[in-house]
Design a protein around this motif. Sequence first.
Motif, PDB file in Angstrom:
ATOM      1  N   LEU A   1      66.986  19.129   0.038  1.00  0.00           N
ATOM      2  CA  LEU A   1      67.471  19.182   1.411  1.00  0.00           C
ATOM      3  C   LEU A   1      66.535  20.029   2.279  1.00  0.00           C
ATOM      4  O   LEU A   1      65.987  21.026   1.805  1.00  0.00           O
ATOM      5  CB  LEU A   1      68.868  19.806   1.466  1.00  0.00           C
ATOM      6  CG  LEU A   1      70.019  19.032   0.824  1.00  0.00           C
ATOM      7  CD1 LEU A   1      71.289  19.862   0.908  1.00  0.00           C
ATOM      8  CD2 LEU A   1      70.208  17.679   1.487  1.00  0.00           C
TER       9      LEU A   1
ATOM     10  N   CYS B   1      79.539  21.962   8.522  1.00  0.00           N
ATOM     11  CA  CYS B   1      78.933  21.570   7.245  1.00  0.00           C
ATOM     12  C   CYS B   1      79.915  20.761   6.391  1.00  0.00           C
ATOM     13  O   CYS B   1      81.123  21.027   6.399  1.00  0.00           O
ATOM     14  CB  CYS B   1      78.503  22.811   6.464  1.00  0.00           C
ATOM     15  SG  CYS B   1      77.358  23.903   7.363  1.00  0.00           S
ATOM     16  N   GLU B   2      79.376  19.803   5.673  1.00  0.00           N
ATOM     17  CA  GLU B   2      80.206  18.998   4.776  1.00  0.00           C
ATOM     18  C   GLU B   2      80.776  19.852   3.648  1.00  0.00           C
ATOM     19  O   GLU B   2      81.911  19.666   3.232  1.00  0.00           O
ATOM     20  CB  GLU B   2      79.375  17.846   4.197  1.00  0.00           C
ATOM     21  CG  GLU B   2      78.847  16.872   5.233  1.00  0.00           C
ATOM     22  CD  GLU B   2      79.945  16.235   6.044  1.00  0.00           C
ATOM     23  OE1 GLU B   2      80.988  15.880   5.456  1.00  0.00           O
ATOM     24  OE2 GLU B   2      79.771  16.088   7.268  1.00  0.00           O
ATOM     25  N   ARG B   3      79.955  20.762   3.144  1.00  0.00           N
ATOM     26  CA  ARG B   3      80.392  21.712   2.132  1.00  0.00           C
ATOM     27  C   ARG B   3      79.928  23.097   2.527  1.00  0.00           C
ATOM     28  O   ARG B   3      78.883  23.255   3.157  1.00  0.00           O
ATOM     29  CB  ARG B   3      79.805  21.386   0.748  1.00  0.00           C
ATOM     30  CG  ARG B   3      80.389  20.162   0.062  1.00  0.00           C
ATOM     31  CD  ARG B   3      79.721  19.990  -1.288  1.00  0.00           C
ATOM     32  NE  ARG B   3      80.274  18.893  -2.069  1.00  0.00           N
ATOM     33  CZ  ARG B   3      79.898  17.623  -1.951  1.00  0.00           C
ATOM     34  NH1 ARG B   3      78.949  17.297  -1.065  1.00  0.00           N
ATOM     35  NH2 ARG B   3      80.445  16.673  -2.697  1.00  0.00           N
TER      36      ARG B   3
ATOM     37  N   ARG C   1      75.187  18.165  12.188  1.00  0.00           N
ATOM     38  CA  ARG C   1      75.942  18.639  11.042  1.00  0.00           C
ATOM     39  C   ARG C   1      75.008  18.833   9.859  1.00  0.00           C
ATOM     40  O   ARG C   1      73.918  18.266   9.813  1.00  0.00           O
ATOM     41  CB  ARG C   1      77.053  17.652  10.679  1.00  0.00           C
ATOM     42  CG  ARG C   1      78.181  17.601  11.709  1.00  0.00           C
ATOM     43  CD  ARG C   1      79.349  16.796  11.187  1.00  0.00           C
ATOM     44  NE  ARG C   1      79.930  17.351   9.977  1.00  0.00           N
ATOM     45  CZ  ARG C   1      80.791  18.372   9.953  1.00  0.00           C
ATOM     46  NH1 ARG C   1      81.144  18.966  11.073  1.00  0.00           N
ATOM     47  NH2 ARG C   1      81.292  18.801   8.809  1.00  0.00           N
ATOM     48  N   TYR C   2      75.471  19.643   8.912  1.00  0.00           N
ATOM     49  CA  TYR C   2      74.676  19.962   7.733  1.00  0.00           C
ATOM     50  C   TYR C   2      75.446  19.543   6.488  1.00  0.00           C
ATOM     51  O   TYR C   2      76.678  19.580   6.457  1.00  0.00           O
ATOM     52  CB  TYR C   2      74.367  21.458   7.682  1.00  0.00           C
ATOM     53  CG  TYR C   2      73.427  21.917   8.775  1.00  0.00           C
ATOM     54  CD1 TYR C   2      72.079  22.117   8.524  1.00  0.00           C
ATOM     55  CD2 TYR C   2      73.894  22.122  10.074  1.00  0.00           C
ATOM     56  CE1 TYR C   2      71.213  22.532   9.522  1.00  0.00           C
ATOM     57  CE2 TYR C   2      73.035  22.528  11.083  1.00  0.00           C
ATOM     58  CZ  TYR C   2      71.694  22.733  10.800  1.00  0.00           C
ATOM     59  OH  TYR C   2      70.840  23.130  11.803  1.00  0.00           O
ATOM     60  N   GLU C   3      74.709  19.175   5.464  1.00  0.00           N
ATOM     61  CA  GLU C   3      75.349  18.815   4.203  1.00  0.00           C
ATOM     62  C   GLU C   3      75.905  20.040   3.481  1.00  0.00           C
ATOM     63  O   GLU C   3      76.900  19.957   2.767  1.00  0.00           O
ATOM     64  CB  GLU C   3      74.366  18.076   3.300  1.00  0.00           C
ATOM     65  CG  GLU C   3      73.988  16.691   3.807  1.00  0.00           C
ATOM     66  CD  GLU C   3      73.159  15.924   2.798  1.00  0.00           C
ATOM     67  OE1 GLU C   3      73.548  15.901   1.606  1.00  0.00           O
ATOM     68  OE2 GLU C   3      72.121  15.364   3.188  1.00  0.00           O
ATOM     69  N   LEU C   4      75.235  21.191   3.673  1.00  0.00           N
ATOM     70  CA  LEU C   4      75.667  22.403   2.970  1.00  0.00           C
ATOM     71  C   LEU C   4      75.422  23.629   3.836  1.00  0.00           C
ATOM     72  O   LEU C   4      74.359  23.770   4.437  1.00  0.00           O
ATOM     73  CB  LEU C   4      74.901  22.544   1.653  1.00  0.00           C
ATOM     74  CG  LEU C   4      75.164  23.810   0.826  1.00  0.00           C
ATOM     75  CD1 LEU C   4      76.621  23.867   0.366  1.00  0.00           C
ATOM     76  CD2 LEU C   4      74.219  23.873  -0.375  1.00  0.00           C
TER      77      LEU C   4
ATOM     78  N   MET D   1      77.941  17.229  -5.663  1.00  0.00           N
ATOM     79  CA  MET D   1      76.626  17.139  -5.038  1.00  0.00           C
ATOM     80  C   MET D   1      75.575  16.786  -6.085  1.00  0.00           C
ATOM     81  O   MET D   1      75.497  17.439  -7.139  1.00  0.00           O
ATOM     82  CB  MET D   1      76.241  18.459  -4.362  1.00  0.00           C
ATOM     83  CG  MET D   1      76.945  18.731  -3.057  1.00  0.00           C
ATOM     84  SD  MET D   1      76.094  19.976  -2.035  1.00  0.00           S
ATOM     85  CE  MET D   1      74.854  18.933  -1.248  1.00  0.00           C
TER      86      MET D   1
END
Length: 233
Positions: free
Chosen positions: A34, A104-106, A66-69, A183
């Motif tokens: 990422l 963030c997604e997570r 947005r961010y994945e983490l 993930m």
Amino acid sequence: MLAFGDSITNGGGELQWGVALQSWALWVARGLALPFTCYAVDGARVRDVVEHQIPAFERLTGAQGRYELGCLYIGVNDVRAPDWDPPEFSERFRNALQFLCDRCERVLTVTAPLDLGRPRAARQVEDLDDVVSGVAGELGTLLLDLRSWGARNLVMTDHVHPTAFGQIDIAERALSVLSGDGMPVAARPSRMISYTPSRQQRLQGDWTYVYRHAKVSTRSAALRVRFALHRGR
């Protein structure tokens, strides 16, 4: 991936047998393949995250996207300060973690090792970890538990900052938590490095550790005596 925090998340420092000291969060980003955005600053406390790091992020990005983490590891400077205040920390920590949850997604946050600092922060670290784990549970974020973490090869003699291998070990643990939540991990940090220290390098490293640890222990004992004398007045 977006990260806030202090020097542990900012990274940087001495090589360890030729391995660069990089932030655990950067290793996590590399392991997940990422892009990495980090606003962590050396010496930061939770108020710095809320009052400086988050505003810097908003100012530079417009708080768009947005961010994945999202990752937040903060508190080791707060808990070792004379003005440590658990309720105040809890409020600001919750605000910072919620900020990440909204974008963030997570979200992953981290507890601190109980064997923290010299002199040890002792009971205060338990209070810190109770706050971190409690808020993480309330907001539904992932938690990396480092309360029992630490070893000579992983932590510097100040018993606060991870070594190069320590940062990698934290990243490996974080990736295991993230993998358990679904993930996909592209690569493990431990497989991205290569080192073959000679016997002389190992001996030099041992003696350097002993020397530095003796200095830290002496200073810690002096501080305890000074504090005891001050309380006895």
